[in-house]
Motif scaffolding. Sequence first.
Motif, PDB file in Angstrom:
ATOM      1  N   ALA A 105      -5.186   1.052 -13.906  1.00 49.14           N
ATOM      2  CA  ALA A 105      -3.974   1.284 -15.180  1.00 49.14           C
ATOM      3  C   ALA A 105      -3.631   0.388 -14.900  1.00 49.14           C
ATOM      4  O   ALA A 105      -2.823  -0.851 -15.600  1.00 49.14           O
ATOM      5  N   ALA A 106      -3.302  -0.414 -14.045  1.00 51.97           N
ATOM      6  CA  ALA A 106      -2.777  -1.888 -13.088  1.00 51.97           C
ATOM      7  C   ALA A 106      -3.883  -3.306 -14.126  1.00 51.97           C
ATOM      8  O   ALA A 106      -3.572  -4.355 -14.717  1.00 51.97           O
ATOM      9  N   LEU A 107      -5.053  -2.713 -14.532  1.00 53.45           N
ATOM     10  CA  LEU A 107      -5.993  -3.397 -14.224  1.00 53.45           C
ATOM     11  C   LEU A 107      -5.619  -3.556 -15.973  1.00 53.45           C
ATOM     12  O   LEU A 107      -6.076  -4.697 -16.589  1.00 53.45           O
ATOM     13  N   ALA A 108      -5.895  -2.459 -15.869  1.00 55.35           N
ATOM     14  CA  ALA A 108      -5.692  -2.927 -18.292  1.00 55.35           C
ATOM     15  C   ALA A 108      -4.421  -2.910 -18.209  1.00 55.35           C
ATOM     16  O   ALA A 108      -4.675  -4.212 -20.163  1.00 55.35           O
ATOM     17  N   ALA A 109      -3.361  -3.337 -17.570  1.00 56.13           N
ATOM     18  CA  ALA A 109      -2.163  -3.808 -18.307  1.00 56.13           C
ATOM     19  C   ALA A 109      -2.905  -5.114 -17.955  1.00 56.13           C
ATOM     20  O   ALA A 109      -2.183  -6.555 -18.892  1.00 56.13           O
ATOM     21  N   PRO A 112      -4.422   6.591  -6.253  1.00 54.75           N
ATOM     22  CA  PRO A 112      -3.963   5.073  -5.979  1.00 54.75           C
ATOM     23  C   PRO A 112      -5.207   5.115  -7.039  1.00 54.75           C
ATOM     24  O   PRO A 112      -5.406   3.564  -7.327  1.00 54.75           O
ATOM     25  N   PHE A 113      -6.864   4.739  -7.128  1.00 58.61           N
ATOM     26  CA  PHE A 113      -7.763   3.931  -8.014  1.00 58.61           C
ATOM     27  C   PHE A 113      -6.998   4.242  -9.601  1.00 58.61           C
ATOM     28  O   PHE A 113      -7.447   3.298 -10.426  1.00 58.61           O
ATOM     29  N   MET A 114      -5.985   5.398  -9.821  1.00 59.39           N
ATOM     30  CA  MET A 114      -5.625   5.325 -11.302  1.00 59.39           C
ATOM     31  C   MET A 114      -4.860   4.484 -11.404  1.00 59.39           C
ATOM     32  O   MET A 114      -4.049   3.952 -12.361  1.00 59.39           O
ATOM     33  N   VAL A 115      -3.885   4.515 -10.181  1.00 64.09           N
ATOM     34  CA  VAL A 115      -2.964   3.247 -10.502  1.00 64.09           C
ATOM     35  C   VAL A 115      -3.354   1.737 -10.933  1.00 64.09           C
ATOM     36  O   VAL A 115      -3.042   0.976 -11.739  1.00 64.09           O
ATOM     37  N   GLY A 116      -4.484   1.935 -10.214  1.00 63.33           N
ATOM     38  CA  GLY A 116      -4.848   0.484 -10.129  1.00 63.33           C
ATOM     39  C   GLY A 116      -6.045  -0.109 -11.504  1.00 63.33           C
ATOM     40  O   GLY A 116      -6.107  -0.865 -11.943  1.00 63.33           O
ATOM     41  N   ASP A 143       2.753  -0.050 -26.524  1.00 68.27           N
ATOM     42  CA  ASP A 143       3.884  -0.577 -25.903  1.00 68.27           C
ATOM     43  C   ASP A 143       4.029   0.602 -24.338  1.00 68.27           C
ATOM     44  O   ASP A 143       5.273   0.710 -24.021  1.00 68.27           O
ATOM     45  N   PRO A 144       3.460   1.026 -24.168  1.00 72.40           N
ATOM     46  CA  PRO A 144       4.008   2.696 -23.029  1.00 72.40           C
ATOM     47  C   PRO A 144       4.480   1.527 -22.010  1.00 72.40           C
ATOM     48  O   PRO A 144       4.150   0.533 -21.147  1.00 72.40           O
ATOM     49  N   THR A 145       5.294   2.472 -20.712  1.00 70.14           N
ATOM     50  CA  THR A 145       5.404   2.239 -19.888  1.00 70.14           C
ATOM     51  C   THR A 145       4.965   2.055 -18.850  1.00 70.14           C
ATOM     52  O   THR A 145       3.478   2.856 -19.307  1.00 70.14           O
ATOM     53  N   PHE A 146       4.530   1.156 -17.626  1.00 64.36           N
ATOM     54  CA  PHE A 146       3.633   1.475 -17.300  1.00 64.36           C
ATOM     55  C   PHE A 146       2.910   2.363 -16.938  1.00 64.36           C
ATOM     56  O   PHE A 146       2.569   3.613 -16.361  1.00 64.36           O
ATOM     57  N   GLU A 147       4.244   3.496 -15.905  1.00 63.59           N
ATOM     58  CA  GLU A 147       3.712   5.164 -15.560  1.00 63.59           C
ATOM     59  C   GLU A 147       3.739   5.967 -16.564  1.00 63.59           C
ATOM     60  O   GLU A 147       2.821   6.192 -15.896  1.00 63.59           O
ATOM     61  N   GLU A 148       3.922   5.300 -18.252  1.00 66.87           N
ATOM     62  CA  GLU A 148       2.657   6.471 -18.805  1.00 66.87           C
ATOM     63  C   GLU A 148       1.721   5.409 -18.934  1.00 66.87           C
ATOM     64  O   GLU A 148       0.752   6.407 -19.264  1.00 66.87           O
ATOM     65  N   ALA A 149       0.653   4.243 -19.385  1.00 70.77           N
ATOM     66  CA  ALA A 149      -0.176   4.198 -18.985  1.00 70.77           C
ATOM     67  C   ALA A 149      -1.361   4.684 -17.141  1.00 70.77           C
ATOM     68  O   ALA A 149      -2.525   4.472 -17.611  1.00 70.77           O
ATOM     69  N   HIS A 180       0.879  -1.028   0.246  1.00 70.47           N
ATOM     70  CA  HIS A 180      -0.271  -0.138   0.565  1.00 70.47           C
ATOM     71  C   HIS A 180       0.333   1.566  -0.725  1.00 70.47           C
ATOM     72  O   HIS A 180       0.504   2.807  -1.460  1.00 70.47           O
ATOM     73  N   ALA A 181       2.018   1.286   0.493  1.00 70.37           N
ATOM     74  CA  ALA A 181       2.913   2.409   1.035  1.00 70.37           C
ATOM     75  C   ALA A 181       3.328   2.685  -0.280  1.00 70.37           C
ATOM     76  O   ALA A 181       3.410   3.762  -1.209  1.00 70.37           O
ATOM     77  N   LYS A 182       4.068   1.553  -1.206  1.00 67.70           N
ATOM     78  CA  LYS A 182       4.268   1.851  -2.445  1.00 67.70           C
ATOM     79  C   LYS A 182       3.093   2.379  -4.077  1.00 67.70           C
ATOM     80  O   LYS A 182       3.438   3.259  -4.442  1.00 67.70           O
ATOM     81  N   LEU A 183       1.978   1.669  -3.616  1.00 70.70           N
ATOM     82  CA  LEU A 183       1.181   2.478  -4.486  1.00 70.70           C
ATOM     83  C   LEU A 183       0.641   3.641  -4.042  1.00 70.70           C
ATOM     84  O   LEU A 183       0.582   4.658  -5.338  1.00 70.70           O
ATOM     85  N   LEU A 184       0.527   3.967  -2.940  1.00 67.95           N
ATOM     86  CA  LEU A 184       0.784   5.538  -2.791  1.00 67.95           C
ATOM     87  C   LEU A 184       1.872   6.375  -2.909  1.00 67.95           C
ATOM     88  O   LEU A 184       2.276   7.534  -3.734  1.00 67.95           O
TER      89      LEU A 184
END
Length: 337
Positions: free
Chosen positions: A257-261, A251-255, A305-311, A237-241
Amino acid sequence: MSHARHPLSFAQRRLWFLQEADPGSPAYNVVLVFQIRGALDRAALSASLLDVIERHEALRLEFVGSGPDVEQAAAPSRDEPPLEIIEVPWAALDAATRRVSSRPFDLQTEAPVRAALLVAGEAEHRFVLVLHHIVMDIGSRGPLLRDLAAAYTARCDGVSPRFEPIEARYEDYVEWQRRMLGDPADEQSRAGEQLAFWRRTLAGLPEELALPYDRPRSDDARHEVGRVEFDVSAETHAKLLALARATRSSPFMVGHAALAACLCCIGAGTDIPIGTPFAGRMEDFQGVVGLFINSLVLRIDLSDDPTFEEAIRRARPRGRAQPAVPNHVYVAECVIR
């Protein structure tokens, strides 16, 4: 109908259409279950339900008509106790709960709320409150339960509850929504602008994601769902934040992007549409029980094929693929139609 009729909100029209398409389905029952151990004042609980139904006109709505011509109006206050008392043995408590919660509503002949108190012993009760989704969303749970608790406390003390006044009604929201959007046929109206936006945004949308199902997909909508629970460690959780802060995202946007990836990696393609609920509740209506929630389609293009940060950046509302949030008022069924 004893009060003036008015149209349904756009979200209500969606629910009405879905219920008419499958009238025997309890799929849109919103069920709240409370296990109560110890002393319970049944008369106070019944009276407090009447208090809350009187306070929130959405719980007294009657619907008349069919198809696109359906209208609604708030019925007068109810005098009869809305609480059904059911004596059941402890071993049958779960089965009785399922029977109460799975009975479908006939919105043209009955109120959109029902309640049952399952009595399994002198100090063992289960309170089951069932509402149709057409008058209830997740944002309504807070005001509904706060008012019910306040009313029950007051009734146990032998007095009527003293609620803070609600300045707005659900009817006011419906009127505001239609006045603000205007005529969808008018390209210069807010509705016309949002309709044009959604047509552009959803153009070429995949009809179905090519997911690796473990069994053939049924042609029938069974409304059966599964639930998978898992724990997220404090370290994760700390890494996600930290990642959200670094990419100026939530955190919702990170989640998202993770689901889409993840979907992309298992064969769903590179054009990933994901549906999500949007609260749609303005400040003036925070204390109002009703259906405000909307559905949004969030779409991410991963073809380069973007990086995860770009996603993650593309998952931001003003990013490459997500201008959807400012256009959330115009709801899904209007676009589809």
